[in-house]
Design a protein around this motif. Sequence first.
Motif, PDB file in Angstrom:
ATOM      1  N   ARG A  75       0.796  -1.027  -0.066  1.00 25.93           N
ATOM      2  CA  ARG A  75       0.082  -0.004   0.112  1.00 25.93           C
ATOM      3  C   ARG A  75       1.073   1.183   0.168  1.00 25.93           C
ATOM      4  O   ARG A  75       1.820   1.106   0.895  1.00 25.93           O
ATOM      5  N   TYR A  77       0.876   5.096   0.062  1.00 30.76           N
ATOM      6  CA  TYR A  77       0.110   6.471   0.499  1.00 30.76           C
ATOM      7  C   TYR A  77       0.964   7.725  -0.121  1.00 30.76           C
ATOM      8  O   TYR A  77       2.264   7.979   0.357  1.00 30.76           O
ATOM      9  N   THR A 103      -1.648  -0.996  -4.085  1.00 29.84           N
ATOM     10  CA  THR A 103      -2.718  -0.034  -4.047  1.00 29.84           C
ATOM     11  C   THR A 103      -1.985   1.363  -3.985  1.00 29.84           C
ATOM     12  O   THR A 103      -1.100   1.423  -2.934  1.00 29.84           O
ATOM     13  N   VAL A 105      -2.765   5.336  -2.785  1.00 30.71           N
ATOM     14  CA  VAL A 105      -3.772   6.409  -2.671  1.00 30.71           C
ATOM     15  C   VAL A 105      -3.314   7.584  -2.461  1.00 30.71           C
ATOM     16  O   VAL A 105      -2.406   7.700  -1.766  1.00 30.71           O
TER      17      VAL A 105
END
Length: 131
Positions: A75, A77, A103, A105
Amino acid sequence: MRRQRVQSGTEWEEKVGYSRAVRVGNRVFVAGTTATDEDEVVDGDAYDQTKRAIENVERGLTEAGASLDDVVRTRLYVTDADDWELVGRAHEEAFGDVRPAATLVEVSRLVDPAMCVEVEVDAVVDEHGGE
């Protein structure tokens, strides 16, 4: 099940009450990790910060008996989604053929204004030497 905690020694782990990584059985979870070096944010763009954050993640994985090859999920960020190519390049260089589920984000900010990326991973260690 036994829980192995990995600490990096930053002041934040004690203040916030978390571990850099936790291993339970054959699973390793690495907390959101930034491009810090001795509690200072490393200068650089999103590529440089992602590269350093992944190096910091790798240290946590190693202490828990895992490696980047064991990562199944990342992930990312970021404070600016337009940096996706820089972040993606550093991610690809680190994970290559591993190709974990990923992912990315955009967030409004991270804990330090100098930070532009934070990386979190999950890994599964093959304890039996086969796939």
